[in-house]
Scaffold this motif. Structure first.
Motif, mmCIF file in Angstrom:
data_model
loop_
_atom_site.group_PDB
_atom_site.id
_atom_site.type_symbol
_atom_site.label_atom_id
_atom_site.label_comp_id
_atom_site.label_asym_id
_atom_site.label_seq_id
_atom_site.Cartn_x
_atom_site.Cartn_y
_atom_site.Cartn_z
ATOM 1 N N PHE A 1 34.485 61.412 11.852
ATOM 2 C CA PHE A 1 35.894 61.664 12.121
ATOM 3 C C PHE A 1 36.583 60.352 12.475
ATOM 4 O O PHE A 1 35.928 59.332 12.723
ATOM 5 N N VAL A 2 37.889 60.386 12.486
ATOM 6 C CA VAL A 2 38.688 59.263 12.965
ATOM 7 C C VAL A 2 39.132 59.589 14.386
ATOM 8 O O VAL A 2 39.750 60.634 14.628
ATOM 9 N N ALA A 3 38.809 58.711 15.329
ATOM 10 C CA ALA A 3 39.113 58.980 16.746
ATOM 11 C C ALA A 3 40.621 59.097 16.946
ATOM 12 O O ALA A 3 41.361 58.161 16.629
ATOM 13 N N PRO A 4 41.104 60.207 17.470
ATOM 14 C CA PRO A 4 42.544 60.386 17.654
ATOM 15 C C PRO A 4 43.095 59.714 18.909
ATOM 16 O O PRO A 4 44.310 59.555 19.040
ATOM 17 N N PHE A 5 42.227 59.355 19.840
ATOM 18 C CA PHE A 5 42.696 58.727 21.071
ATOM 19 C C PHE A 5 41.641 57.756 21.571
ATOM 20 O O PHE A 5 40.471 57.817 21.182
ATOM 21 N N THR A 6 42.058 56.847 22.443
ATOM 22 C CA THR A 6 41.136 55.904 23.079
ATOM 23 C C THR A 6 40.657 56.503 24.393
ATOM 24 O O THR A 6 41.461 56.888 25.237
ATOM 25 N N GLY A 7 39.330 56.579 24.551
ATOM 26 C CA GLY A 7 38.796 57.127 25.792
ATOM 27 C C GLY A 7 37.424 57.729 25.612
ATOM 28 O O GLY A 7 36.678 57.384 24.690
ATOM 29 N N ILE A 8 37.107 58.661 26.496
ATOM 30 C CA ILE A 8 35.787 59.272 26.567
ATOM 31 C C ILE A 8 35.740 60.568 25.768
ATOM 32 O O ILE A 8 36.595 61.447 25.926
ATOM 33 N N TYR A 9 34.725 60.696 24.931
ATOM 34 C CA TYR A 9 34.440 61.918 24.193
ATOM 35 C C TYR A 9 33.107 62.476 24.691
ATOM 36 O O TYR A 9 32.244 61.724 25.154
ATOM 37 N N THR A 10 32.942 63.777 24.570
ATOM 38 C CA THR A 10 31.713 64.423 25.022
ATOM 39 C C THR A 10 31.011 65.108 23.860
ATOM 40 O O THR A 10 31.657 65.764 23.042
ATOM 41 N N VAL A 11 29.684 64.938 23.802
ATOM 42 C CA VAL A 11 28.848 65.623 22.823
ATOM 43 C C VAL A 11 28.062 66.715 23.540
ATOM 44 O O VAL A 11 27.385 66.447 24.534
ATOM 45 N N VAL A 12 28.172 67.955 23.048
ATOM 46 C CA VAL A 12 27.339 69.048 23.530
ATOM 47 C C VAL A 12 26.098 69.075 22.647
ATOM 48 O O VAL A 12 26.165 69.378 21.456
ATOM 49 N N VAL A 13 24.957 68.722 23.209
ATOM 50 C CA VAL A 13 23.686 68.699 22.491
ATOM 51 C C VAL A 13 22.993 70.029 22.716
ATOM 52 O O VAL A 13 22.682 70.396 23.862
ATOM 53 N N THR A 14 22.727 70.764 21.637
ATOM 54 C CA THR A 14 22.082 72.060 21.780
ATOM 55 C C THR A 14 21.318 72.396 20.493
ATOM 56 O O THR A 14 21.136 71.523 19.628
ATOM 57 N N SER A 15 20.847 73.612 20.382
ATOM 58 C CA SER A 15 20.103 74.078 19.209
ATOM 59 C C SER A 15 20.887 75.170 18.515
ATOM 60 O O SER A 15 21.750 75.821 19.118
ATOM 61 N N PHE A 16 20.567 75.374 17.232
ATOM 62 C CA PHE A 16 21.261 76.426 16.498
ATOM 63 C C PHE A 16 20.779 77.808 16.941
ATOM 64 O O PHE A 16 21.558 78.753 17.046
#
Length: 370
Positions: free
Chosen positions: A340-355
């Motif tokens: 993706f193209v980052a829409p803002f400058t700052g902190i993003y969070t990834v939710v790591v999980t299983s299907f």
């Protein structure tokens, strides 16, 4: 040793007294520092060291924090009350809570009244001057950063998995991002972050073993509400002992607030991670991006079907922006990847999980920018 609350002490008045007999009559008031000196004329404590007596008055439920410093011996603090017959009944003690060799003891008074404080040494033959400070503060409340050394031994509290730990509490505000790191040359570190409810229940939020490199542990965390948190410095193996250094620093809204492009971090999705309400386990990772950057985030695992959600926290809730199941391919064909193209400058969070539900195992997460 006891669980510890790291305190930033307020205005201090200095009182100087003589040897044990005089100290026995001295009341230590809140936010006050007193001074004393141990010598061979003082009585001997149960630890074998000579000690001086002090006393404090406390209200029911009041938090009492005592710090003992010395440049001449290894301080040890004890707090207790006199049992019928005059015997001293210890309620809490501490050796190296303020970083070796100084002591930092936290005790919440279960009853109102007068308590006896014994200023002594860890072993016999400890003589010399010392200072003893008292602070009173409500539940929680240390300032950041925290940078403290300690020693995990078999006298420390034990968690449900049999690990001995030393604990420190501090306050975070909603959206604040911190980095927690535990380092050691002696033991395989294992650092945990969680909440402690009023009934004493531990609610684990995050943990890490080796992400800091070698035996060191490290992770970032972004608070989603105003809370008092507890970080536990521990060891990966139950029954292990050794020295460590723990740092907790505020890295909000900076490139240090998360993974930077080109970084890869590992983890273990396990049944003691955060549940999502649908039988899946969750870990979180954060990364920093600049508006307009082309980003690719890849979650890989050979042990479970990786599923990833990327977004941001706002007003105490996670807002998903992108998600993926199998676009990353990999050796199993189940790796997740989103670009993706980052829409803002700052902190993003990834939710790591299983299907699927109840899946566990090792994973790696990579953040790349183009």
């Amino acid at each position: 040793m006891q669980n510890r609350l790291l305190i930033v002490t307020s205005a201090i008045a200095l009182l100087t007294v003589g040897a044990g007999g005089a100290a026995a009559q001295q009341l230590i008031r809140p936010n006050t520092t007193v001074a004393g000196s141990l010598d061979s004329r003082d009585p001997v404590s149960s630890t074998g060291g000579h000690f001086e007596r002090w006393r404090i008055d406390a209200e029911p439920g009041e938090m009492v924090v005592l710090r003992m410093n010395s440049g001449e011996f290894d301080p040890l603090l004890q707090i207790g009350r006199s049992a019928p017959g005059g015997q001293f009944r210890e309620l809490a003690s501490d050796d190296d809570g303020a970083g070796y060799p100084n002591a930092l003891l936290q005790y919440r008074a279960t009853e109102g009244g007068t308590y006896e404080v014994r200023a002594t040494s860890f072993g016999s033959g400890g003589y010399g001057g010392y200072s003893l400070s008292r602070s009173t503060q409500a539940y929680g409340a240390s300032g950041l950063p925290i940078d403290i050394g300690g020693y995990i031994d078999l006298d420390d509290p034990v968690d449900a998995d049999g690990r001995h730990y030393e604990a420190y509490r501090f306050a975070l505000t909603n959206q604040q991002v911190i980095r927690i790191r535990q380092e050691s040359d002696d033991v395989d570190t294992y650092v945990m972050l969680g909440l402690v409810r009023d009934n004493g229940e531990w609610i684990g939020l995050f943990h890490d073993d080796d992400s800091g490199g070698g035996l060191n542990s490290e992770f970032n965390y972004q608070a989603v509400s105003d809370e008092i948190f507890e970080v536990r410095a521990s060891t990966y193996g139950a029954g292990s002992t050794g020295s460590y250094r723990l740092t907790v620093e505020d890295v909000s809204a900076t490139p240090d607030g998360g993974m930077r492009p080109g970084m890869i971090t590992g983890g273990w999705l396990a049944n003691n991670d955060n549940p999502d309400g649908e039988g899946r386990y969750i870990e979180y990772r954060t990364f920093y991006a600049v508006a307009g950057q082309h980003m690719t985030v890849t979650l890989r695992s050979d042990e479970f079907d990786a599923y990833m959600r990327v977004g941001q926290w706002s007003n105490g809730a996670f807002h998903e922006m992108w998600s993926d199941d199998d676009s990353g391919g990999g050796t199993t064909g189940y790796d997740a990847q989103t670009s993706f193209v980052a829409p803002f400058t700052g902190i993003y969070t990834v939710v790591v999980t299983s299907f699927g539900a109840n899946e566990q195992g090792l994973f790696s997460l990579e953040v790349a920018a183009y």
